[in-house]
Write an enzyme that holds these catalytic residues in place. Structure first.
Site, short mmCIF file in Angstrom:
data_model
loop_
_atom_site.label_atom_id
_atom_site.label_comp_id
_atom_site.label_asym_id
_atom_site.label_seq_id
_atom_site.Cartn_x
_atom_site.Cartn_y
_atom_site.Cartn_z
N ILE A 1 0.85 -1.18 0.00
CA ILE A 1 0.00 0.00 0.00
C ILE A 1 0.89 1.24 0.00
O ILE A 1 1.86 1.32 0.74
CB ILE A 1 -0.98 0.01 1.19
CG1 ILE A 1 -1.95 1.19 1.08
CG2 ILE A 1 -0.25 -0.01 2.53
CD1 ILE A 1 -3.17 1.06 2.00
N ALA A 2 0.56 2.17 -0.88
CA ALA A 2 1.38 3.37 -1.07
C ALA A 2 0.67 4.57 -0.47
O ALA A 2 -0.14 5.23 -1.13
CB ALA A 2 1.67 3.59 -2.56
N MET A 3 0.98 4.85 0.80
CA MET A 3 0.43 6.02 1.48
C MET A 3 1.46 7.15 1.55
O MET A 3 1.24 8.23 1.04
CB MET A 3 0.01 5.66 2.92
CG MET A 3 -1.10 4.67 3.07
SD MET A 3 -1.58 4.58 4.82
CE MET A 3 -2.36 2.98 4.87
N SER B 1 2.18 11.39 8.37
CA SER B 1 0.90 11.05 8.99
C SER B 1 -0.27 11.85 8.44
O SER B 1 -1.42 11.43 8.56
CB SER B 1 1.00 11.29 10.51
OG SER B 1 1.98 10.45 11.09
N PHE C 1 9.07 4.76 1.62
CA PHE C 1 8.94 3.84 2.76
C PHE C 1 7.90 2.74 2.47
O PHE C 1 7.14 2.35 3.36
CB PHE C 1 8.55 4.56 4.05
CG PHE C 1 9.41 5.74 4.41
CD1 PHE C 1 10.76 5.76 4.10
CD2 PHE C 1 8.86 6.84 5.05
CE1 PHE C 1 11.55 6.85 4.43
CE2 PHE C 1 9.64 7.94 5.40
CZ PHE C 1 10.99 7.95 5.08
N GLU D 1 -4.57 -2.00 11.49
CA GLU D 1 -3.12 -1.89 11.31
C GLU D 1 -2.41 -1.65 12.64
O GLU D 1 -1.36 -2.23 12.92
CB GLU D 1 -2.80 -0.76 10.34
CG GLU D 1 -1.31 -0.54 10.11
CD GLU D 1 -1.02 0.52 9.08
OE1 GLU D 1 0.16 0.94 8.98
OE2 GLU D 1 -1.95 0.95 8.36
N ARG D 2 -3.01 -0.81 13.48
CA ARG D 2 -2.36 -0.48 14.75
C ARG D 2 -2.39 -1.64 15.72
O ARG D 2 -1.44 -1.84 16.50
CB ARG D 2 -3.01 0.77 15.33
CG ARG D 2 -2.56 2.01 14.57
CD ARG D 2 -3.45 3.21 14.68
NE ARG D 2 -2.96 4.26 13.79
CZ ARG D 2 -3.62 5.33 13.44
NH1 ARG D 2 -4.86 5.52 13.90
NH2 ARG D 2 -3.09 6.23 12.64
#
Length: 386
Positions: free
Chosen positions: A130-132, A139, A163, A251-252
């Site tokens: 995934i490309a965020m 953030s 990243f 995710e967290r």
């Protein structure tokens, strides 16, 4: 469960979870442990390892059986995540592929998208990323600059990301882009690119990180990259920010349980070393300071474990509480980092040598306070509920 707490059983763990734990541990012992040093050197796992993990049934544990998954619960994914940490495998981007990105496809994909992609995701034929994050945007996902301009039956995508875990092997890439830059968060959409041999897609350099050298973390670039409109996740523009926010709790929790497993693994390694290493004619474990440090670390590790398991049970029960997930991630990341640091101190000079697992844990621990939302972002989310 971890050898550190042999009598403890989380409320969410069933015999199915325990059977999977034994299976995953044996698979990783045979297929991962002998290769980890080589993977670190080449900065990626072997591509066929993804297929081996798929063949072992580890990539679709809570995805529907109709696509080849096991149809289980979120806890099954967490069992595999823990076992990866226990064998110190930081190279396989399992958490990105299985617990996280596959559920963007499952949760928001159209029927056609799920039928097209989920079987390959579960088998390991299609690796996910995934490309965020962008070079100038961390953030604050509303501030992304990557654009997806519609042109007929395609989106023309321009921008760059950084990243990106699984950047080398990814076949499917979920891209966070603005389909309407004038609308801020309401203009964000998620578009799935099938990137192999795709014109305009470029994999940048493998990034040199402080730790986790085997993880193929890269920069990615899009230059007039054309992706079919039918690859818009969910079939409706402007839903991306909502989709991201809904999945970030998952995710967290995945990050938090990895931190819990890391803390336990570090304490076990330190206890074992303290029993074997002698100073002034007796084992380190006989010194009061050593015993007290390890007692404190074990207690903190149990506190992490208890909080995280409570939140995992909450998630399995269908109550996806963003605040609770943020508290679990904040506490687990911050405290496990301190535990690993204190355990490294027991090793003395050897703790600074990368030949010792504790040094690898130390390097791998630090980014837990950053990715998936920094500790500062977690505090901001928690504080809103005060």
């Amino acid at each position: 469960m971890s050898e550190l707490f042999p009598k403890y059983r989380p409320s969410w763990e069933t015999e199915q979870h325990r059977e999977l734990r034994r299976h995953a541990a044996e698979f990783l012992r045979k297929e991962s442990v002998p290769n980890q040093e080589r993977w670190d050197e080449q900065h990626m796992v072997d591509r066929e390892f993804w297929n081996k993990a798929g063949d072992a049934g580890l990539l679709g544990l809570d995805l529907p059986e109709e696509f080849g998954g096991a149809g289980g619960d979120f806890g099954l994914q967490m069992v595999v995540q823990e076992e990866l940490i226990h064998v110190l495998n930081t190279a396989l981007g399992f958490s990105v592929h299985a617990p996280i990105v596959s559920h963007y496809i499952q949760s928001y994909g159209t029927t056609e998208q799920r039928e097209r992609w989920l079987p390959g995701i579960i088998s390991g034929d299609l690796v996910l990323a995934i490309a965020m994050t962008e070079p100038g945007t961390g953030s604050d996902l509303q501030a992304i600059t990557t654009t997806a301009r519609r042109e007929g039956d395609h989106y023309v995508i321009n921008g760059s990301k950084t990243f990106i875990s699984n950047g080398t092997h990814c076949d499917l890439l979920v891209i966070v882009a603005k389909t309407d830059p004038s609308q801020g968060a309401a203009g964000v959409s998620l578009i799935v690119a099938e990137v192999n041999d795709l014109p305009g897609f470029e994999r940048g350099r493998v990034l040199k990180k402080l730790g986790q050298p085997g993880q193929d973390t890269r920069e990615l670039f899009f230059s007039d990259m054309r992706v079919p409109v039918v690859n818009l996740l969910g079939g409706q523009e402007g839903m991306g920010f909502y989709q991201l926010m809904e999945q970030l709790g998952r995710e967290r929790l995945t990050a938090a349980i990895a931190c819990a497993a890391l803390a336990e693994t570090a304490v076990l390694a330190a206890v074992d070393y303290a029993k074997q290493r002698e100073a002034f004619g007796r084992p380190l474990i006989k010194f009061q300071n050593t015993k007290f440090v390890l007692a404190e670390c074990k207690t903190e590790a149990f506190a992490i474990r208890s909080l995280v398991d409570n939140c995992v049970q909450q998630y399995i029960d269908g109550d996806n509480d963003a605040v609770s997930a943020s508290m679990a991630k904040l506490y687990a990341a911050e405290q496990s980092d301190k535990i690993v640091d204190r355990c490294l101190q027991i090793f003395g000079g050897y703790g600074y040598m990368m030949d010792y697992p504790i040094a690898q844990m130390y390097a791998a621990s630090r980014p837990n306070r950053i990715y998936g939302g920094t500790s500062e972002i977690m505090k901001e989310i928690i504080s809103r509920a005060l």
